[in-house]
Design an enzyme around this catalytic site. Structure first.
Site: not given
Ligand code: HEM
Length: 370
Positions: A72, A343
């Site tokens: 993202h 995260y």
């Molecule tokens: C094992 C599963 C998942 C992994 C490994 C993963 C990993 C990540 C990582 C590394 C980030 C960046 C975080 C940062 O630097 O602040 C991220 C952002 C995000 N993830 Fe996931 N994610 C997973 C599942 C999900 C699921 C199920 C959702 C459900 C809605 C989700 C929603 C988001 C959102 C909305 C962001 C953006 C947050 C922002 O705008 O700062 N993710 N994810």
């Protein structure tokens, strides 16, 4: 100023009760992260999944983009408030659901994927992340996507899928043979992918429904717990993306549209909580719940402002899904603790890197700034 204040970063005037709540919150975060490490057992079994390996894989697939979120990566800060209508108070003792309470909210809209300068496209998953700042130092952070279910059930499948879906440099698209092999190993992902593909692509962020996908538990003041999933449902009617939009060549049209809409008027979403039953999939985000489950509208999110990512705003927030107030608890979904740990790792890496400007200027197409 006490040692407790130092440790928790609390302001000097904060009461002892408020401090204890803040500590409980920090304890919950640490417990969630520790749980992820216990779950993955990374240090005992070489080759097992660890938060570092998950984040390494994002970097392997997307290339280096220092300073940006590893997933993202392209986003814009938003802000507003949440007005509770009191309907959630019978289900959860969280203060955010007290009747009449208005909570300040900071957030971020983004597009999934690790490319911070990618061109906007309707088919890319859209996200909304929110931080609710509650009394006595409590917080609720939640990250949501505009898809009906999540494509994988386990952290291991997520890790495999990242590589399987890596675009082939020759075609710019995932290698079909690799995807076929992945789906053969994970039939639940094939079913989920079909549901995701069949979703209606709406005209923008403002008419998107954003879902928690993972289940959580609401804890009422009498101790009763209810499995829940939540969604932010736009008040403006959903319009299907037009052919002209789909053919857009403007790289930032989705973000620019949102900025222009917010300049005209506030945007509203209802927070709708769906109540799960014993036989519903609590620990499997690939499965939808039956459509006849009771839903409760618990209040209205209003977004009023947008701003480009910058020091001290949403850029520097980790929207960790396990930062939860008293009254909302994690479910047994194995994705939650791994998300929390990944995260944190992504946040730690990007926090220590030099920052490049965001692709999203927060300036509407007519050139006037917010
Ligand atoms: C094992 C599963 C998942 C992994 C490994 C993963 C990993 C990540 C990582 C590394 C980030 C960046 C975080 C940062 O630097 O602040 C991220 C952002 C995000 N993830 Fe996931 N994610 C997973 C599942 C999900 C699921 C199920 C959702 C459900 C809605 C989700 C929603 C988001 C959102 C909305 C962001 C953006 C947050 C922002 O705008 O700062 N993710 N994810």
């Amino acid at each position: 100023m006490t040692l407790l204040h130092d440790l928790t970063g609390a302001p000097p005037g904060m009461t002892t009760r408020a401090l204890m709540l803040r500590l409980a919150g920090i304890g919950a975060v640490l417990a969630g992260t520790a749980g992820a490490f216990t779950y993955t057992g990374g240090w005992l079994s070489p080759g097992a999944l660890t938060p570092a390996r998950v984040v390494d894989r994002f970097e392997q697939v997307n290339g280096p983009h220092p300073g940006f979120r590893r997933n993202h990566a392209k986003g814009l800060c938003v802000a507003g408030d949440f007005a509770s209508n009191g309907n959630g108070a019978r289900l959860s003792k969280a203060s955010v659901f007290s009747a009449g309470r208005v909570t300040r909210v900071e957030g971020r809209v983004a597009l999934a994927g690790g490319q911070p300068y990618a061109a906007d496209a309707g088919t890319i998953v859209r996200s909304l992340a929110l931080r609710f700042q509650l009394p006595e130092g409590e917080e609720w952070r939640t990250g949501l996507n505009n898809i009906p279910v999540f494509p994988v059930r386990t952290p291991e499948a997520f890790y495999e899928q990242l590589l399987a879906a890596k675009p082939d440099p020759a075609t710019g698209k995932p290698n079909p043979e690799r995807m076929k092999a992945f789906f053969a190993m994970h039939p639940e992902s094939a079913t989920a992918a079909a549901l995701i593909k069949a979703r209606r692509i709406t005209s923008g962020f403002a008419d998107s429904t954003f879902r928690s996908l993972n289940a959580f538990r609401f804890v009422a003041s009498n101790g009763r717990t209810t499995p829940v999933r939540w969604a932010f449902v736009p008040e403006r009617p959903a319009a299907t993306e037009s052919a002209a939009q789909a053919a857009q060549t403007d790289k930032n049209y989705l973000f620019d549209d949102l900025v222009a809409q917010l300049r005209r008027e506030p945007l509203h979403w209802r927070l709708v909580v769906t109540l799960g039953q014993a036989r519903d999939a609590i620990a499997d985000a690939t499965l939808p719940w039956p459509s006849d489950r009771e839903s409760v509208d618990v209040g209205t999110l209003t977004l009023t402002d947008a701003a480009p990512e910058d020091a001290g705003n949403c850029r520097d927030i980790n929207f960790d899904p396990l930062v939860l107030p008293d009254g909302i608890a994690p479910s047994d979904d194995p994705l939650l603790s791994v998300r929390s740990a990944a995260y944190a790792r992504s946040f730690t890496r990007r926090a220590g890197e030099e920052k490049m400007p965001s692709a999203v200027a927060g300036t509407p197409p007519d050139g006037a700034s917010l």
